[in-house]
Design a protein around this motif. Structure first.
Motif, PDB file in Angstrom:
ATOM      1  N   ARG A 177      22.396   1.057   6.256  1.00 29.43           N
ATOM      2  CA  ARG A 177      23.257   1.453   4.377  1.00 29.43           C
ATOM      3  C   ARG A 177      22.324   0.797   3.685  1.00 29.43           C
ATOM      4  NH1 ARG A 177      28.379   4.506   4.897  1.00 29.43           N
ATOM      5  NH2 ARG A 177      29.762   1.611   4.018  1.00 29.43           N
ATOM      6  N   SER A 178      20.606   1.101   3.828  1.00 29.51           N
ATOM      7  CA  SER A 178      20.463   0.378   2.655  1.00 29.51           C
ATOM      8  C   SER A 178      20.145   1.990   1.403  1.00 29.51           C
ATOM      9  CB  SER A 178      18.927   0.229   3.346  1.00 29.51           C
ATOM     10  OG  SER A 178      18.918  -0.724   4.251  1.00 29.51           O
ATOM     11  N   GLY A 179      19.587   1.739   0.275  1.00 29.69           N
ATOM     12  CA  GLY A 179      19.319   2.471  -0.646  1.00 29.69           C
ATOM     13  C   GLY A 179      18.610   1.872  -1.410  1.00 29.69           C
ATOM     14  N   GLY A 180      18.150   2.038  -2.277  1.00 28.46           N
ATOM     15  CA  GLY A 180      16.948   2.189  -3.682  1.00 28.46           C
ATOM     16  C   GLY A 180      16.645   3.156  -4.642  1.00 28.46           C
ATOM     17  N   SER A 181      16.603   2.919  -5.421  1.00 29.12           N
ATOM     18  CA  SER A 181      16.712   3.900  -7.055  1.00 29.12           C
ATOM     19  C   SER A 181      15.294   2.953  -7.581  1.00 29.12           C
ATOM     20  CB  SER A 181      17.932   3.543  -7.570  1.00 29.12           C
ATOM     21  OG  SER A 181      17.790   4.410  -9.391  1.00 29.12           O
ATOM     22  N   TYR A 182      13.749   3.635  -8.353  1.00 28.98           N
ATOM     23  CA  TYR A 182      13.034   3.423  -9.271  1.00 28.98           C
ATOM     24  C   TYR A 182      13.577   4.526 -10.980  1.00 28.98           C
ATOM     25  CZ  TYR A 182       9.573   2.385 -12.288  1.00 28.98           C
ATOM     26  OH  TYR A 182       8.517   1.942 -13.627  1.00 28.98           O
ATOM     27  N   MET A 183      13.680   4.006 -11.873  1.00 27.35           N
ATOM     28  CA  MET A 183      13.754   4.968 -13.017  1.00 27.35           C
ATOM     29  C   MET A 183      12.595   3.838 -14.576  1.00 27.35           C
ATOM     30  SD  MET A 183      17.838   5.724 -13.771  1.00 27.35           S
ATOM     31  CE  MET A 183      18.597   6.010 -11.838  1.00 27.35           C
ATOM     32  N   ARG A 184      12.432   5.334 -15.285  1.00 29.42           N
ATOM     33  CA  ARG A 184      12.068   4.175 -16.462  1.00 29.42           C
ATOM     34  C   ARG A 184      12.076   4.835 -17.037  1.00 29.42           C
ATOM     35  NH1 ARG A 184       5.421   6.984 -15.945  1.00 29.42           N
ATOM     36  NH2 ARG A 184       6.530   8.979 -16.978  1.00 29.42           N
ATOM     37  N   HIS A 185      11.492   3.767 -18.571  1.00 33.97           N
ATOM     38  CA  HIS A 185      11.914   4.767 -19.973  1.00 33.97           C
ATOM     39  C   HIS A 185      10.943   4.697 -20.699  1.00 33.97           C
ATOM     40  CE1 HIS A 185      13.972   5.990 -23.583  1.00 33.97           C
ATOM     41  NE2 HIS A 185      12.783   5.183 -24.455  1.00 33.97           N
ATOM     42  N   THR A 186      10.395   6.007 -21.118  1.00 33.54           N
ATOM     43  CA  THR A 186       9.200   6.178 -21.679  1.00 33.54           C
ATOM     44  C   THR A 186       9.535   7.316 -23.126  1.00 33.54           C
ATOM     45  OG1 THR A 186       9.091   8.245 -20.853  1.00 33.54           O
ATOM     46  CG2 THR A 186       7.278   6.823 -19.679  1.00 33.54           C
ATOM     47  N   ALA A 194       5.044   3.297 -18.636  1.00 41.29           N
ATOM     48  CA  ALA A 194       6.892   2.778 -18.784  1.00 41.29           C
ATOM     49  C   ALA A 194       7.318   1.877 -19.904  1.00 41.29           C
ATOM     50  CB  ALA A 194       7.573   2.172 -17.613  1.00 41.29           C
ATOM     51  N   VAL A 195       7.586   1.777 -20.517  1.00 39.36           N
ATOM     52  CA  VAL A 195       8.382   0.355 -21.900  1.00 39.36           C
ATOM     53  C   VAL A 195       8.916  -0.273 -21.219  1.00 39.36           C
ATOM     54  CG1 VAL A 195       8.965   0.529 -23.498  1.00 39.36           C
ATOM     55  CG2 VAL A 195       8.428   2.219 -23.581  1.00 39.36           C
ATOM     56  N   VAL A 196      10.018   0.110 -19.985  1.00 35.37           N
ATOM     57  CA  VAL A 196      10.284  -0.726 -19.139  1.00 35.37           C
ATOM     58  C   VAL A 196      10.378   0.253 -17.350  1.00 35.37           C
ATOM     59  CG1 VAL A 196      13.052  -1.901 -18.221  1.00 35.37           C
ATOM     60  CG2 VAL A 196      12.134  -2.115 -20.837  1.00 35.37           C
ATOM     61  N   GLY A 197      10.565  -0.580 -16.740  1.00 36.40           N
ATOM     62  CA  GLY A 197      11.020   0.496 -15.459  1.00 36.40           C
ATOM     63  C   GLY A 197      11.630  -0.227 -14.533  1.00 36.40           C
ATOM     64  N   VAL A 198      12.381   0.064 -13.528  1.00 29.54           N
ATOM     65  CA  VAL A 198      13.441  -1.170 -13.106  1.00 29.54           C
ATOM     66  C   VAL A 198      13.967  -0.196 -11.370  1.00 29.54           C
ATOM     67  CG1 VAL A 198      15.639  -1.876 -12.528  1.00 29.54           C
ATOM     68  CG2 VAL A 198      14.696  -1.775 -14.879  1.00 29.54           C
ATOM     69  N   ALA A 199      13.120  -1.353 -10.718  1.00 28.53           N
ATOM     70  CA  ALA A 199      13.565  -0.635  -9.077  1.00 28.53           C
ATOM     71  C   ALA A 199      14.765  -2.029  -7.710  1.00 28.53           C
ATOM     72  CB  ALA A 199      12.301  -0.656  -7.539  1.00 28.53           C
ATOM     73  N   SER A 200      15.612  -1.288  -7.680  1.00 23.39           N
ATOM     74  CA  SER A 200      16.583  -1.393  -7.063  1.00 23.39           C
ATOM     75  C   SER A 200      16.593  -1.026  -5.710  1.00 23.39           C
ATOM     76  CB  SER A 200      17.640  -1.252  -7.851  1.00 23.39           C
ATOM     77  OG  SER A 200      18.209  -1.763  -9.110  1.00 23.39           O
ATOM     78  N   GLU A 201      16.988  -2.236  -4.264  1.00 26.58           N
ATOM     79  CA  GLU A 201      17.630  -1.553  -3.337  1.00 26.58           C
ATOM     80  C   GLU A 201      18.413  -2.580  -2.562  1.00 26.58           C
ATOM     81  OE1 GLU A 201      15.628   0.055  -1.673  1.00 26.58           O
ATOM     82  OE2 GLU A 201      14.343   0.717  -2.764  1.00 26.58           O
TER      83      GLU A 201
END
Ligand SMILES: Cc1cc2nc3c(=O)[nH]c(=O)nc-3n(C[C@H](O)[C@H](O)[C@H](O)COP(=O)(O)OP(=O)(O)OC[C@H]3O[C@@H](n4cnc5c(N)ncnc54)[C@H](O)[C@@H]3O)c2cc1C
Length: 292
Positions: A177-186, A194-201
């Motif tokens: 039951r774990s999940g993650g994602s990474y997104m950035r804006h360029t 990346a102007v901003v990058g975010v990783a969530s777990e």
């Protein structure tokens, strides 16, 4: 480019010996996608370059969700993008590898080089911080482990000494039951940083958020954890309202600069948007990952 002597060690020990002899005059070369432009632009003028391509131990990529992963410093961004086990267990990390440069760059660019170059925009850093990975570092006194949250000490600065070599990253086992994602804006779609990058777990536990880790890139001299946002989520059901509140709190961790690629306000806004989006995707992935 200034002329240099090239060393081609075939083991960690041989590499450490060269570093001990050459010290600060030597520079390590992995994929060269950061180092070669720095040499060509005379930002660095090492007398010795140590080519790591013959050191097999640095290319290990082993593990699965139950055991965790060992990822050698010289594993390429392309391998991280494509490795089936990593994509299943740590999709946010795979996503970050897939965003580095072009295919040509990703075939050369290594995860170790990305961390040791220590640009605030390094894409593979936030997922490794959010996954609570540790860096294994070898030096004259033996090996030591450093949590990735403590690895970076400033812009282009890390805990590594001039006589030390980064060996690998250890990602702990992923609970069910774990999940993650990474997104950035360029601003541009391709070949931009990346102007901003975010990783969530996140890890779910009995229908609530058992653990949340959120790491941000490009909004401070080093990657930073959004601690207030994490705390607000843990122990709570992950409703859209809770995610929105966490996205607002994540902005507190950001200390962005104003430059031609984005204003302070724009970067803060992006932290909020990307935190909300990565948490939403992480929740959806955690819900699909099996277990209790
Ligand atoms: C066109 C282009 C696009 C790019 N796009 C992106 C992008 O979208 N996102 C992004 O994050 N980066 C991007 N980069 C930057 C770069 O590709 C990455 O940072 C890459 O991962 C660096 O890895 P490398 O193997 O090429 O490192 P190298 O250039 O070989 O080394 C980088 C630094 O790390 C040190 N080093 C390497 N390995 C070790 C080790 N094992 N132990 C100790 N020190 C070590 C080197 O001495 C050097 O200081 C881009 C670069 C280019 C040229």
């Amino acid at each position: 480019m200034r002329r240099f002597e090239l060393a081609t060690p075939d083991s960690v020990e041989a590499c450490l010996k060269t570093l001990a002899q050459r010290g600060a005059d030597a520079k390590l070369l992995a994929g060269g996608t950061d180092l070669l432009p720095q040499l060509k632009n005379h930002l660095l003028k090492p007398a010795y370059v140590v080519d790591l391509s013959g050191v097999a131990e640095l290319r290990v990529l082993d593990g699965d969700a139950k055991r965790g992963f060992r990822i050698g410093a010289s594993v390429s961004a392309r391998e991280i993008e494509l490795h089936a086990g990593l994509r299943a267990a740590c999709p946010g990390f795979s996503e970050s590898g897939a965003l580095v440069g072009s295919i040509q760059v990703r075939n050369l660019a290594t995860v170790g080089g990305n961390m040791c170059n220590a640009a605030p925009s390094a894409d593979m850093a936030p997922p490794l911080v959010a996954l609570e990975a540790e860096a294994v570092i070898a030096g004259p006194k033996g090996r030591r482990k450093v949590p990735m949250a403590d690895f970076f000490t400033g812009v282009r600065k890390t805990v590594l000494g001039p006589d030390e070599l980064l060996i690998e990253f250890v990602i702990p086992a992923r609970p069910a039951r774990s999940g993650g994602s990474y997104m950035r804006h360029t601003p541009r779609r391709e070949l931009d940083i990346a102007v901003v990058g975010v990783a969530s777990e996140i890890t779910l536990n009995n229908g609530v958020c058992g653990k949340a880790r959120i790491a941000l890139a490009s909004v401070a001299p080093t990657p930073v954890r959004a601690a207030a946002a994490e705390q607000a989520l843990e122990g709570q059901p992950l409703t859209p309202q809770a995610i929105e509140r966490a996205a607002e709190l994540a902005v507190q961790a950001a200390r962005p600069i104003d430059d031609q690629r984005g204003s302070i306000d724009f970067r803060r806004h992006l932290v909020k948007v990307l935190t909300r989006r990565t948490l939403t995707v992480a929740l959806e992935r955690a819900g699909r990952s099996g277990g209790s």
